[in-house]
Design a protein around this motif. Structure first.
Motif, PDB file in Angstrom:
ATOM      1  N   THR A 164       9.000 -10.009  -1.757  1.00  0.00           N
ATOM      2  CA  THR A 164       8.522  -9.838  -0.387  1.00  0.00           C
ATOM      3  C   THR A 164       8.455  -8.361  -0.012  1.00  0.00           C
ATOM      4  O   THR A 164       7.488  -7.899   0.609  1.00  0.00           O
ATOM      5  N   ARG A 165       9.468  -7.602  -0.398  1.00  0.00           N
ATOM      6  CA  ARG A 165       9.481  -6.164  -0.124  1.00  0.00           C
ATOM      7  C   ARG A 165       8.310  -5.467  -0.825  1.00  0.00           C
ATOM      8  O   ARG A 165       7.733  -4.508  -0.303  1.00  0.00           O
ATOM      9  N   THR A 166       7.952  -5.961  -1.996  1.00  0.00           N
ATOM     10  CA  THR A 166       6.843  -5.365  -2.739  1.00  0.00           C
ATOM     11  C   THR A 166       5.513  -5.604  -2.041  1.00  0.00           C
ATOM     12  O   THR A 166       4.632  -4.736  -2.052  1.00  0.00           O
ATOM     13  N   PHE A 167       5.349  -6.764  -1.409  1.00  0.00           N
ATOM     14  CA  PHE A 167       4.147  -6.978  -0.600  1.00  0.00           C
ATOM     15  C   PHE A 167       4.065  -5.937   0.512  1.00  0.00           C
ATOM     16  O   PHE A 167       2.996  -5.377   0.789  1.00  0.00           O
ATOM     17  N   LEU A 168       5.190  -5.672   1.166  1.00  0.00           N
ATOM     18  CA  LEU A 168       5.218  -4.670   2.229  1.00  0.00           C
ATOM     19  C   LEU A 168       4.820  -3.303   1.690  1.00  0.00           C
ATOM     20  O   LEU A 168       3.998  -2.597   2.286  1.00  0.00           O
ATOM     21  N   ASP A 169       5.384  -2.916   0.548  1.00  0.00           N
ATOM     22  CA  ASP A 169       5.037  -1.631  -0.055  1.00  0.00           C
ATOM     23  C   ASP A 169       3.562  -1.578  -0.431  1.00  0.00           C
ATOM     24  O   ASP A 169       2.883  -0.574  -0.212  1.00  0.00           O
ATOM     25  N   TYR A 170       3.070  -2.669  -1.008  1.00  0.00           N
ATOM     26  CA  TYR A 170       1.672  -2.706  -1.445  1.00  0.00           C
ATOM     27  C   TYR A 170       0.724  -2.468  -0.269  1.00  0.00           C
ATOM     28  O   TYR A 170      -0.187  -1.643  -0.343  1.00  0.00           O
ATOM     29  N   TYR A 171       0.945  -3.188   0.822  1.00  0.00           N
ATOM     30  CA  TYR A 171       0.048  -3.051   1.966  1.00  0.00           C
ATOM     31  C   TYR A 171       0.268  -1.735   2.706  1.00  0.00           C
ATOM     32  O   TYR A 171      -0.666  -1.168   3.274  1.00  0.00           O
ATOM     33  N   ARG A 172       1.478  -1.226   2.688  1.00  0.00           N
ATOM     34  CA  ARG A 172       1.725   0.077   3.304  1.00  0.00           C
ATOM     35  C   ARG A 172       0.999   1.179   2.537  1.00  0.00           C
ATOM     36  O   ARG A 172       0.330   2.028   3.127  1.00  0.00           O
ATOM     37  N   HIS A 173       1.113   1.164   1.218  1.00  0.00           N
ATOM     38  CA  HIS A 173       0.514   2.223   0.414  1.00  0.00           C
ATOM     39  C   HIS A 173      -1.006   2.145   0.386  1.00  0.00           C
ATOM     40  O   HIS A 173      -1.670   3.116   0.050  1.00  0.00           O
ATOM     41  N   ASN A 175      -2.638   1.426   3.126  1.00  0.00           N
ATOM     42  CA  ASN A 175      -3.004   1.715   4.517  1.00  0.00           C
ATOM     43  C   ASN A 175      -3.374   0.486   5.337  1.00  0.00           C
ATOM     44  O   ASN A 175      -4.117   0.587   6.303  1.00  0.00           O
ATOM     45  N   PHE A 176      -2.860  -0.685   4.953  1.00  0.00           N
ATOM     46  CA  PHE A 176      -3.039  -1.860   5.787  1.00  0.00           C
ATOM     47  C   PHE A 176      -1.910  -1.973   6.812  1.00  0.00           C
ATOM     48  O   PHE A 176      -2.019  -2.712   7.779  1.00  0.00           O
ATOM     49  N   ILE A 177      -0.818  -1.247   6.572  1.00  0.00           N
ATOM     50  CA  ILE A 177       0.315  -1.229   7.485  1.00  0.00           C
ATOM     51  C   ILE A 177       0.628   0.223   7.804  1.00  0.00           C
ATOM     52  O   ILE A 177       0.776   1.047   6.902  1.00  0.00           O
ATOM     53  N   ASP A 178       0.717   0.542   9.079  1.00  0.00           N
ATOM     54  CA  ASP A 178       1.083   1.889   9.503  1.00  0.00           C
ATOM     55  C   ASP A 178       2.333   1.782  10.362  1.00  0.00           C
ATOM     56  O   ASP A 178       2.279   1.445  11.536  1.00  0.00           O
ATOM     57  N   ASP A 179       3.482   2.043   9.737  1.00  0.00           N
ATOM     58  CA  ASP A 179       4.731   1.924  10.490  1.00  0.00           C
ATOM     59  C   ASP A 179       5.203   3.268  11.033  1.00  0.00           C
ATOM     60  O   ASP A 179       6.294   3.370  11.593  1.00  0.00           O
ATOM     61  N   ASN A 180       4.379   4.331  10.837  1.00  0.00           N
ATOM     62  CA  ASN A 180       4.679   5.660  11.379  1.00  0.00           C
ATOM     63  C   ASN A 180       6.027   6.197  10.931  1.00  0.00           C
ATOM     64  O   ASN A 180       6.673   6.964  11.628  1.00  0.00           O
ATOM     65  N   LYS A 181       6.457   5.767   9.749  1.00  0.00           N
ATOM     66  CA  LYS A 181       7.722   6.256   9.218  1.00  0.00           C
ATOM     67  C   LYS A 181       7.446   7.193   8.053  1.00  0.00           C
ATOM     68  O   LYS A 181       6.532   6.953   7.263  1.00  0.00           O
ATOM     69  N   PRO A 182       8.233   8.267   7.921  1.00  0.00           N
ATOM     70  CA  PRO A 182       8.021   9.169   6.780  1.00  0.00           C
ATOM     71  C   PRO A 182       8.324   8.460   5.475  1.00  0.00           C
ATOM     72  O   PRO A 182       9.193   7.590   5.408  1.00  0.00           O
ATOM     73  N   GLN A 183       7.586   8.816   4.439  1.00  0.00           N
ATOM     74  CA  GLN A 183       7.798   8.203   3.133  1.00  0.00           C
ATOM     75  C   GLN A 183       9.093   8.714   2.523  1.00  0.00           C
ATOM     76  O   GLN A 183       9.358   9.905   2.490  1.00  0.00           O
ATOM     77  N   THR A 184       9.925   7.807   2.059  1.00  0.00           N
ATOM     78  CA  THR A 184      11.206   8.174   1.473  1.00  0.00           C
ATOM     79  C   THR A 184      11.050   8.344  -0.028  1.00  0.00           C
ATOM     80  O   THR A 184      10.083   7.866  -0.621  1.00  0.00           O
ATOM     81  N   ALA A 215     -14.383   8.228  -6.254  1.00  0.00           N
ATOM     82  CA  ALA A 215     -14.983   7.560  -5.102  1.00  0.00           C
ATOM     83  C   ALA A 215     -14.554   6.111  -5.029  1.00  0.00           C
ATOM     84  O   ALA A 215     -14.288   5.574  -3.953  1.00  0.00           O
ATOM     85  N   GLU A 216     -14.462   5.446  -6.196  1.00  0.00           N
ATOM     86  CA  GLU A 216     -14.047   4.050  -6.208  1.00  0.00           C
ATOM     87  C   GLU A 216     -12.610   3.918  -5.729  1.00  0.00           C
ATOM     88  O   GLU A 216     -12.268   2.987  -5.013  1.00  0.00           O
ATOM     89  N   ARG A 217     -11.762   4.866  -6.116  1.00  0.00           N
ATOM     90  CA  ARG A 217     -10.360   4.802  -5.712  1.00  0.00           C
ATOM     91  C   ARG A 217     -10.225   4.931  -4.210  1.00  0.00           C
ATOM     92  O   ARG A 217      -9.400   4.273  -3.588  1.00  0.00           O
ATOM     93  N   LYS A 218     -11.042   5.795  -3.587  1.00  0.00           N
ATOM     94  CA  LYS A 218     -10.965   5.933  -2.138  1.00  0.00           C
ATOM     95  C   LYS A 218     -11.356   4.631  -1.461  1.00  0.00           C
ATOM     96  O   LYS A 218     -10.765   4.223  -0.465  1.00  0.00           O
ATOM     97  N   ASN A 219     -12.372   3.958  -2.011  1.00  0.00           N
ATOM     98  CA  ASN A 219     -12.783   2.680  -1.445  1.00  0.00           C
ATOM     99  C   ASN A 219     -11.693   1.636  -1.571  1.00  0.00           C
ATOM    100  O   ASN A 219     -11.599   0.714  -0.776  1.00  0.00           O
ATOM    101  N   LEU A 220     -10.860   1.763  -2.612  1.00  0.00           N
ATOM    102  CA  LEU A 220      -9.792   0.795  -2.841  1.00  0.00           C
ATOM    103  C   LEU A 220      -8.525   1.146  -2.072  1.00  0.00           C
ATOM    104  O   LEU A 220      -7.564   0.399  -2.094  1.00  0.00           O
ATOM    105  N   GLY A 221      -8.507   2.289  -1.427  1.00  0.00           N
ATOM    106  CA  GLY A 221      -7.309   2.692  -0.708  1.00  0.00           C
ATOM    107  C   GLY A 221      -6.269   3.328  -1.594  1.00  0.00           C
ATOM    108  O   GLY A 221      -5.123   3.484  -1.190  1.00  0.00           O
ATOM    109  N   LEU A 222      -6.633   3.716  -2.834  1.00  0.00           N
ATOM    110  CA  LEU A 222      -5.687   4.371  -3.727  1.00  0.00           C
ATOM    111  C   LEU A 222      -5.874   5.870  -3.580  1.00  0.00           C
ATOM    112  O   LEU A 222      -6.874   6.424  -4.001  1.00  0.00           O
TER     113      LEU A 222
END
Length: 224
Positions: A164-173, A175-184, A215-222
């Protein structure tokens, strides 16, 4: 759970009628494989709904011979899709000390054609990821350790929490989740995950990820 009747009888693979349900995804019978038939119909319905984004399918199994948790994924011709598929297992490896990326493999064995992972990997679009998550019946080896650690109910539950935590990391990285927290320091981005991959199979090859793939990576959010 797709096999409640079989498990009630003490089976860990066969259903009440003696069928291995994870070999009948291609043509499940509503009478012989009712749970499989119902879930397949639901997934097909969701995949055709424009309002639904069906991004992950993870089938959870226990493994009787290997240790640790690990994943099986599919093989694709598109190199960029192969790279994207490796991101989630890599992130899970960072979160779960009992998960082994070295045991994780991507295949298209003929004998596995009837599994949920294989069938749905061919049915869903190329932005969906289908995996089998295997977890040992017995124990795991932590990094740097030479002694196996027996699995307990608590450690199985911890692995579930880490998924479950990995889903959170995946979507955060991505840019589907913006929790406004600095990356640790414990958090890594998807590009870093890919760059740690195995050379020679298209996973984590930095030359492939750069240049014409930028360009493809930017489209993928990587992001770099």
């Amino acid at each position: 759970m797709l096999n409640p009747d079989g498990v009630y009888l003490g089976n860990y693979r066969c259903s009440l009628m003696g069928f291995d349900l994870n070999r009948h995804w291609q043509e499940p019978s509503p009478w012989v494989h009712p749970t499989l038939h119902a879930v397949k119909q639901l997934i097909v319905q969701l995949s055709q709904d424009a309002k639904v984004g069906l991004e992950f399918y993870i089938d959870v199994h226990a493994h009787s011979t290997m240790m640790n948790g690990f994943m099986y994924g599919n093989v694709f011709e598109e190199e960029e899709r192969v790279q994207r598929q490796a991101v989630f297992p890599r992130l899970l490896c960072q979160n779960a000390p009992d998960f082994s990326f070295s045991n994780t493999s991507f295949n298209r064995d003929v004998v596995k054609a009837g599994t949920g992972r294989r069938f749905l990997g061919g049915l869903l679009d190329d932005m969906s990821y289908c995996y089998t998550l295997e977890v040992s019946f017995y124990s795991y080896m932590a990094a740097g350790s030479t002694a196996p650690v027996p699995y307990t109910e608590d450690t199985y539950m911890n692995l579930g929490r880490n998924v479950t935590r990995t889903f959170l990391d995946y979507y955060r990285h991505n840019n589907f989740i913006d929790d406004n927290k600095p990356q640790t320091p414990n958090h890594i981005n998807s590009t870093e995950v890919l760059s740690q991959g195995r050379q020679g199979n298209g996973i984590g090859n930095e030359k492939t990820l750069g240049g014409e793939r930028g360009a493809e990576r930017k489209n993928l959010g990587l992001k770099d």
